[in-house]
Design a protein around this motif. Structure first.
Motif, mmCIF file in Angstrom:
data_model
loop_
_atom_site.group_PDB
_atom_site.id
_atom_site.type_symbol
_atom_site.label_atom_id
_atom_site.label_comp_id
_atom_site.label_asym_id
_atom_site.label_seq_id
_atom_site.Cartn_x
_atom_site.Cartn_y
_atom_site.Cartn_z
ATOM 1 N N GLU A 21 0.847 -1.189 0.127
ATOM 2 C CA GLU A 21 0.092 -0.082 -0.141
ATOM 3 C C GLU A 21 0.865 1.420 -0.115
ATOM 4 O OE1 GLU A 21 -3.600 -0.909 2.408
ATOM 5 O OE2 GLU A 21 -3.786 -1.636 0.222
ATOM 6 N N ALA A 22 2.266 1.106 -0.274
ATOM 7 C CA ALA A 22 3.099 2.335 -0.356
ATOM 8 C C ALA A 22 2.499 3.394 -1.296
ATOM 9 C CB ALA A 22 4.631 2.075 -0.320
ATOM 10 N N LEU A 23 1.992 2.997 -2.346
ATOM 11 C CA LEU A 23 1.868 3.711 -3.457
ATOM 12 C C LEU A 23 0.346 4.449 -3.167
ATOM 13 C CD1 LEU A 23 2.624 1.392 -6.285
ATOM 14 C CD2 LEU A 23 4.188 3.154 -5.165
ATOM 15 N N ALA A 24 -0.444 3.891 -2.117
ATOM 16 C CA ALA A 24 -1.732 4.555 -2.029
ATOM 17 C C ALA A 24 -1.757 6.022 -1.833
ATOM 18 C CB ALA A 24 -2.428 3.659 -1.007
ATOM 19 N N THR A 25 -0.715 6.301 -1.065
ATOM 20 C CA THR A 25 -0.905 7.680 -0.332
ATOM 21 C C THR A 25 -0.146 8.717 -1.226
ATOM 22 O OG1 THR A 25 0.837 6.957 1.077
ATOM 23 C CG2 THR A 25 -0.897 7.212 1.984
ATOM 24 N N ALA B 187 -2.290 -2.797 -3.272
ATOM 25 C CA ALA B 187 -2.661 -1.179 -3.284
ATOM 26 C C ALA B 187 -4.070 -1.342 -3.487
ATOM 27 C CB ALA B 187 -1.958 -0.641 -4.656
ATOM 28 N N HIS B 188 -4.685 -0.395 -3.032
ATOM 29 C CA HIS B 188 -6.120 -0.350 -2.837
ATOM 30 C C HIS B 188 -6.365 0.211 -4.597
ATOM 31 C CE1 HIS B 188 -7.728 -1.323 0.564
ATOM 32 N NE2 HIS B 188 -6.942 -0.456 1.510
ATOM 33 N N ASN B 189 -5.598 0.946 -5.270
ATOM 34 C CA ASN B 189 -6.029 1.699 -6.435
ATOM 35 C C ASN B 189 -5.673 0.208 -7.534
ATOM 36 O OD1 ASN B 189 -5.962 2.841 -8.871
ATOM 37 N ND2 ASN B 189 -5.269 4.800 -7.863
ATOM 38 N N LEU B 190 -6.981 0.081 -8.152
ATOM 39 C CA LEU B 190 -7.005 -1.210 -8.985
ATOM 40 C C LEU B 190 -6.143 -0.629 -10.198
ATOM 41 C CD1 LEU B 190 -10.362 -2.935 -8.331
ATOM 42 C CD2 LEU B 190 -8.338 -3.560 -7.556
ATOM 43 N N GLU B 191 -6.347 0.562 -10.361
ATOM 44 C CA GLU B 191 -5.663 0.927 -11.809
ATOM 45 C C GLU B 191 -4.106 1.060 -11.754
ATOM 46 O OE1 GLU B 191 -6.339 5.127 -13.255
ATOM 47 O OE2 GLU B 191 -8.397 4.465 -12.972
ATOM 48 N N VAL B 192 -3.600 1.264 -10.556
ATOM 49 C CA VAL B 192 -2.346 1.029 -10.304
ATOM 50 C C VAL B 192 -1.908 -0.467 -10.764
ATOM 51 C CG1 VAL B 192 -0.352 1.256 -8.596
ATOM 52 C CG2 VAL B 192 -1.931 3.252 -8.653
ATOM 53 N N ILE B 193 -2.388 -0.976 -9.933
ATOM 54 C CA ILE B 193 -2.236 -2.533 -10.080
ATOM 55 C C ILE B 193 -2.303 -3.050 -11.452
ATOM 56 C CG2 ILE B 193 -3.199 -4.910 -9.368
ATOM 57 C CD1 ILE B 193 -2.690 -4.254 -6.793
ATOM 58 N N GLU B 194 -3.196 -2.686 -12.093
ATOM 59 C CA GLU B 194 -3.520 -3.125 -13.494
ATOM 60 C C GLU B 194 -2.299 -2.680 -14.478
ATOM 61 O OE1 GLU B 194 -7.479 -2.956 -15.167
ATOM 62 O OE2 GLU B 194 -6.742 -3.301 -17.138
ATOM 63 N N GLU B 195 -1.952 -1.507 -14.292
ATOM 64 C CA GLU B 195 -0.773 -0.971 -14.937
ATOM 65 C C GLU B 195 0.413 -1.431 -14.739
ATOM 66 O OE1 GLU B 195 -1.084 3.408 -14.595
ATOM 67 O OE2 GLU B 195 -3.115 3.285 -15.358
ATOM 68 N N THR B 196 0.706 -1.775 -13.505
ATOM 69 C CA THR B 196 1.984 -2.066 -12.909
ATOM 70 C C THR B 196 2.285 -3.523 -13.021
ATOM 71 O OG1 THR B 196 1.621 -0.333 -11.315
ATOM 72 C CG2 THR B 196 3.658 -1.493 -11.068
#
Ligand SMILES: Nc1ncnc2c1ncn2[C@@H]1O[C@H](COP(=O)(O)OP(=O)(O)O)[C@@H](O)[C@H]1O
Ligand SMILES: [Mg+2]
Length: 273
Positions: free
Chosen positions: A202-206, A233-242
């Motif tokens: 979750e480090a990217l969430a903030t 990460a809570h952000n699914l977009e970040v997950i999908e892109e990364t």
């Protein structure tokens, strides 16, 4: 002993599939039938009357009051060199527990975790010292990751730049930082090293949009240079892109493991209901 057996038997058989290793690729993390149980001592027990208090004392002598949480229930998968794996699932589903177990910070109740190389867990709770300045934490963080003092000095400015922290903040204790600033610094420190297995919780969430872009690029780089990256990460977009692969856990059980689009779509559909 806790009655773990009874609980694990209630886990459906398909939750612990036999692991199959692709012989054409290099496995870096193998999670084999993993169960993780938390034990909370001294938990539970209502106040009640003097009689129940006495009863409790007698009971306690024989059997300490203990609550157990069966957080991971028979999870198995293989991660290969070059994989970036997103872990998704609702709150309390076991994502952080899974990362901590891969990092070797939680012993398996049953099953095993094998890693080729040293895993490093980078989370919002990573062990930086709140009362020390950002500068001291960078030095300590680098040394704790096994960099030499020379390497630490050489990397120092790069870490400051990557974190995006203003120079005046670097000289202030970390307790004066916002959670976003702290998370960015943690990520920058961890990213200064090439990791065999990098676990990001979750480090990217903030971070803000610009920092998310930078860290995405950094994860990409780490993924190329090194072993494997796990990202919660809570952000699914970040997950999908990364990530090139996503594992969905729910109530400690692996629900799906596959390509990001498919797994995220299934997860979104299940949680939107
Ligand atoms: N240190 C702990 N002690 C006891 N139970 C815990 C602890 N950490 C997490 N849990 C429990 O384990 C389960 C999984 O938690 P966690 O791995 O933190 O989920 P997530 O990261 O997906 O939100 C939850 O039921 C949670 O309450
Ligand atoms: Mg968590």
């Amino acid at each position: 002993m806790v009655d773990v057996k009874e609980k694990t038997e209630s886990v459906p058989a398909e939750a612990s599939p036999q692991i199959v290793i692709d012989p054409t690729r290099e496995p870096i993390v193998v999670v084999d039938g993993l169960h993780v149980v938390y034990r909370i001592y001294g938990a539970g027990g209502d106040k009640g009357t003097a009689a129940t208090a006495l009863l409790r004392m007698v009971r306690r002598r024989n059997r300490p009051q203990m609550k157990t949480v069966h957080a991971i229930k028979g999870v198995s998968f293989v991660v290969y060199r070059g994989d970036a794996v997103g872990i998704i699932g609702s709150n309390g589903s076991g994502k952080s527990t899974l990362l901590r177990a891969i990092a070797g910070l939680l012993p398996p109740e049953r099953g095993a975790v094998y890693t080729d190389g040293q895993p490093s867990l980078l989370g919002v709770n990573a062990a930086l010292m709140r009362d020390l300045t950002g500068e001291r934490n960078i030095v300590l963080g680098c040394l704790a990751q096994g960099l030499s003092l020379e390497e630490t000095k050489a990397k120092y400015q790069e870490i400051v730049d990557f974190s995006g922290l203003k120079p005046e903040f670097i000289q202030l204790p970390m307790r004066t930082y916002s959670s976003g600033m702290g998370a960015r610094l943690r990520f920058a420190i961890a990213a200064a090293k090439t990791h065999d297995v990098l676990l990001v919780d979750e480090a990217l969430a903030t971070g803000d949009a610009r920092f998310k872009r930078k860290s995405k690029a950094k994860i990409e780089e780490l993924r190329k240079d090194a072993g494997a990256v796990f990202l919660v990460a809570h952000n699914l977009e970040v997950i999908e892109e990364t990530c090139n692969r996503v594992i969905w856990v729910e109530e400690g059980v692996m629900r799906m493991d596959g390509d990001p689009k498919t797994v995220i779509a299934a997860y979104t559909e299940a949680t939107d209901k």
